[in-house]
Design an enzyme around this catalytic site. Structure first.
Site, PDB file in Angstrom:
ATOM      1  N   ASN A  62      -5.934  -5.683  -9.987  1.00  0.00           N
ATOM      2  CA  ASN A  62      -7.070  -5.303  -9.154  1.00  0.00           C
ATOM      3  C   ASN A  62      -7.498  -6.452  -8.247  1.00  0.00           C
ATOM      4  OD1 ASN A  62      -7.163  -2.757 -10.268  1.00  0.00           O
ATOM      5  ND2 ASN A  62      -8.881  -3.186 -11.631  1.00  0.00           N
ATOM      6  N   ARG A 382       0.057   9.557  -2.108  1.00  0.00           N
ATOM      7  CA  ARG A 382       0.832   8.627  -2.937  1.00  0.00           C
ATOM      8  C   ARG A 382       1.605   9.469  -3.948  1.00  0.00           C
ATOM      9  NH1 ARG A 382      -1.554   3.467  -2.248  1.00  0.00           N
ATOM     10  NH2 ARG A 382      -3.799   3.489  -1.838  1.00  0.00           N
ATOM     11  N   HIS A 442      -6.345  11.759   3.435  1.00  0.00           N
ATOM     12  CA  HIS A 442      -6.563  11.453   2.025  1.00  0.00           C
ATOM     13  C   HIS A 442      -6.755  12.719   1.195  1.00  0.00           C
ATOM     14  CE1 HIS A 442      -8.920   9.461  -1.378  1.00  0.00           C
ATOM     15  NE2 HIS A 442      -7.827   8.747  -1.315  1.00  0.00           N
ATOM     16  N   TYR A 475      -4.596   8.564 -14.867  1.00  0.00           N
ATOM     17  CA  TYR A 475      -5.787   8.846 -14.067  1.00  0.00           C
ATOM     18  C   TYR A 475      -6.398  10.157 -14.540  1.00  0.00           C
ATOM     19  CZ  TYR A 475      -4.599   5.389 -10.405  1.00  0.00           C
ATOM     20  OH  TYR A 475      -4.331   4.250  -9.698  1.00  0.00           O
ATOM     21  N   ARG A 572     -17.480   5.022 -11.107  1.00  0.00           N
ATOM     22  CA  ARG A 572     -16.566   4.202 -11.896  1.00  0.00           C
ATOM     23  C   ARG A 572     -16.528   2.751 -11.429  1.00  0.00           C
ATOM     24  NH1 ARG A 572     -11.078   5.153 -10.080  1.00  0.00           N
ATOM     25  NH2 ARG A 572     -11.349   3.191  -8.990  1.00  0.00           N
ATOM     26  N   HIS A 596     -11.040   9.089 -12.123  1.00  0.00           N
ATOM     27  CA  HIS A 596     -10.699   9.219 -10.707  1.00  0.00           C
ATOM     28  C   HIS A 596     -11.240  10.498 -10.078  1.00  0.00           C
ATOM     29  CE1 HIS A 596      -7.679   9.568  -7.290  1.00  0.00           C
ATOM     30  NE2 HIS A 596      -8.066   8.313  -7.175  1.00  0.00           N
TER      31      HIS A 596
END
Length: 701
Positions: A62, A382, A442, A475, A572, A596
């Site tokens: 991260n 992705r 997205h 996720y 989160r 997520h």
């Protein structure tokens, strides 16, 4: 070294709300606080040992991305003297200093976690990570031969003479700088990190355990410089700006930018230098000066550097991992022939990783094989390095279906992978486009058009998560399969915009950014809750997102809360709303799975509007991305989410953290109830069986 310019008085006057009384928290510092929460999982002895090691690797990973994206952006603003002052009022230069001050203790805690806790625990478990001096004489001799045969051909040695000749270090690679007699800097050993030449970070030791490759390299450094006397070897690591400068608006420009961006990886602007503890100060100074690096972004650490590799530590010990489980499939998805009829009867909920992402792959496969299916249209953001989704889309095209795919080439860190998939799809005859000009796509949605008695029926899949098999296992995301005609029609309009068929479209059910103002729509709903509160006292809002940083959304939520609306926020990661009396209740949930899913609930005067979506509440999502928030219409799914799933998060006391006024967070104290563990134990209860099972029956499982 490059100095950080102080903000001018003119710039200071632009500050929106300086001081502790500011109602907004800094985005970057909030992200660092999230990583403190993840680090707490690594330090928790109640977690399985190898999962703790993975959590530590996640924190390091991260932080790598944080520097490559966020800090790189701040550094660019400083260099160009074009500061973007956020709602918290901090100048980029002040933010860099604050980041430095927050990260120094975090780095120390990471090193302590590894050296004083995890290394000791690994050795006690019989899987040590050894240093060179812990090897036997025979093992050292064996590694000498191994170095010559397997390592030496894969490293590069670059001499250093003048500043201009300082080497373009490989991205995120543990390099070794060599100091010669007289204290002079003479050469750099580059541990190659790309493609097939990549060195394995972890090398098995014959007597058991592992040793890090840099330990072997540095203890053979003298043999690489036979004509001089090596007096010291020191590890360092350079992090660079990740920006590929993908500014093209057509396929050709994007392709050229991606190819050139990959080739120019080593020449991007440095944004962080990590050096090992013990490196002479003058040596660290010389390296940072050669790099032209901001001095506040030089970090000294106890080795090893690059702890992100711990995510892939090659110890195969199931007893030191989380218990495995078998994800569920929605009813009707075990047989391709029943998938469409199952969805046609009523909407289906998919809650990964408790449910299997294979359900979406089976949905596409059923469409690929079904002679009644006319077309498939989907977005891809992705999809990962190995994708059954891509394979199935190519199969559908071979079977004569019309297949249209919107591939987002600008997905950070996945540009090359997405370019490869886009090329493969094009070669198979799939119609591939790259979305709206100037916007990042997205949204996560797909639909299948199927010819049936009475006309064409559209079967839609809308998700909060990427269509990625690997991340779907770790996720936590929510998705629906639906044959709802209005949603299907809206998706047609959305894809017509994304593929260039039209520039404008109207949407009946979907909330789309930035085609329509998603921000304004959400604020309108928040304001409506204030009105309901004044009339009947039952205003209620629950929002679950990854990040909350949009000032206008924060202002609306704060105002609603001050007027009595019960507002619960589950954020989160980044949370920029300062906790104070009258403000919304805000918490973060951290655990085995990465939370997520984005969920938006408004009581709507008893109507109870519930939405899932792809958008976080950040300016970039609301202004510069194509995002879709979609309604949950099915009464069963709505009841399950409102009666079980959302309350589960709000009652969690094992992985939950509450935010303090200073922006930091502390664990919620309670009966150690984990919503993720409960969802695992009772997974599948949210699936409505055909014969009808009551909610009370399922929640008692």
């Amino acid at each position: 070294m490059t100095e950080i310019p102080l903000p001018s008085e003119k710039q200071k006057k632009k500050d929106l709300c300086p001081g502790a009384a500011c109602p907004y928290l800094n985005r970057e510092l909030s992200w660092i606080d999230f990583n403190r929460r993840v680090l707490a999982e690594a330090a928790d002895p109640n977690n399985p040992l190898l999962e703790r090691v993975t959590f530590l690797g996640i924190v390091a990973d991260n932080l790598d991305e944080f520097f490559m994206v966020r800090v790189a952006g701040l550094a660019k603003e400083i260099r160009l003297n074009k500061p973007d002052i956020g709602p918290d009022g901090m100048h980029p230069a002040d933010q860099v200093r604050a980041i430095r001050d927050e990260l120094y203790p975090l780095y120390r805690k990471m090193a302590d976690c590894w050296h004083t806790e995890l290394l000791v625990a690994l050795e006690e478990a019989g899987i040590p990570v050894k240093g060179w001096n812990e090897l036997s004489s025979d093992e050292k001799a064996g590694f000498g031969a191994f170095f010559e045969e397997s390592i030496r051909p894969k490293i590069a040695i670059i001499p250093i003479g003048r500043k201009s000749s300082f080497p373009p270090f490989s991205e995120l690679c543990e390099n070794i700088v060599v100091m010669m007699r007289g204290g002079r800097l003479s050469g750099v050993i580059l541990c190659l990190s790309g493609g097939e030449e990549r060195l394995s970070r972890f090398i098995p030791v014959p007597s058991g355990g592992l040793i890090l490759v840099e330990e072997v390299v540095r203890h053979h450094a003298a043999s690489l410089f036979p004509d001089d006397e090596v007096t010291g070897t020191y590890l360092f690591r350079v992090t660079r700006d990740s920006d590929l400068e993908l500014k093209g608006d057509d396929d050709t420009d994007l392709t050229v930018a991606i190819i050139e961006g990959a080739e120019l990886l080593q020449t991007r602007q440095p944004v962080r230098l990590e050096v090992e503890e013990g490196m002479p100060f003058h040596l660290a100074t010389e390296i940072s000066t050669m790099l032209g690096l901001i001095p506040d972004l030089v970090f000294t650490q106890k080795p090893p550097l690059g702890l992100a590799d711990l995510k892939k530590i090659p110890f195969d010990r199931p007893d030191l991992r989380y218990l495995s489980y078998t994800p569920t499939l929605p009813p009707g998805f075990t047989d391709e022939s029943t998938i469409f009829s199952s969805i046609r009867r009523h909407d289906r909920l998919l809650f990964t990783p408790y449910d299997s992402f294979e359900a979406f792959v089976l949905f596409l496969r059923a469409a690929a094989d079904d002679p009644s299916v006319l077309s498939i249209r989907t977005t891809l953001y992705r999809v990962g390095p190995h994708s059954p989704v891509i394979d199935t889309l190519i199969l559908a095209k071979k079977n004569g279906k019309q297949v249209e795919v919107v591939v987002e080439l600008k997905a950070s860190f996945d540009e090359e992978s997405n370019f490869r998939w886009a090329t493969l799809l094009k070669e198979a005859g799939v119609l591939v486009t790259h979305g709206a000009v100037g916007l990042k796509v997205h949204a996560k949605c797909a639909f299948v058009s199927r010819k049936e008695e009475g006309g064409v029926v559209r079967y839609s899949f809308l998700s909060t998560g990427n269509f990625n098999l690997s991340t779907s296992r770790i996720y936590s995301d929510l998705a629906i399969f639906t044959a709802d005609a209005a949603i299907g029609s809206d998706l047609v309009n959305l894809f017509n915009i994304l593929t260039g068929y039209t520039l404008k479209a109207e949407f009946t059910d979907l909330l789309v950014a930035p085609v329509i103002s998603l921000r304004d729509d959400l604020i309108r709903r928040i304001e409506e809750e204030r009105k309901y509160q004044k009339r009947s006292g039952n205003g209620r809002i629950i929002i679950k997102v990854n990040s909350l940083s949009d000032r206008k959304i924060i202002d609306a939520l704060r105002k609603a809360s001050e007027d009595g609306v019960q507002v619960d926020l589950i954020t989160r990661g980044v949370n920029c709303i300062r906790s104070c009396p009258g403000s919304p209740k805000t918490r973060s949930v951290v655990g085995r799975f990465l939370e997520h899913a984005r969920v938006f609930y408004f009581s709507a005067g008893g109507r109870e509007d519930l939405y899932f979506g792809s958008a976080d509440l950040m300016p970039r999502n609301l202004n510069r991305r194509v995002e879709v928030i979609f309604p949950i219409k099915d009464p069963w799914i709505k009841e399950i989410v409102l009666s079980d799933l959302l309350p589960g998060y709000l009652k969690d006391s094992k992985g939950s953290w509450k935010f303090l006024p200073d922006g930091r967070s502390e664990p919620v104290m309670g009966d150690a109830i984990s919503c993720q563990e409960q969802f695992l134990r009772t997974r599948g209860f949210w699936h409505r069986e055909e014969k009808g099972i009551s909610l009370s029956d399922t929640t008692s499982q």
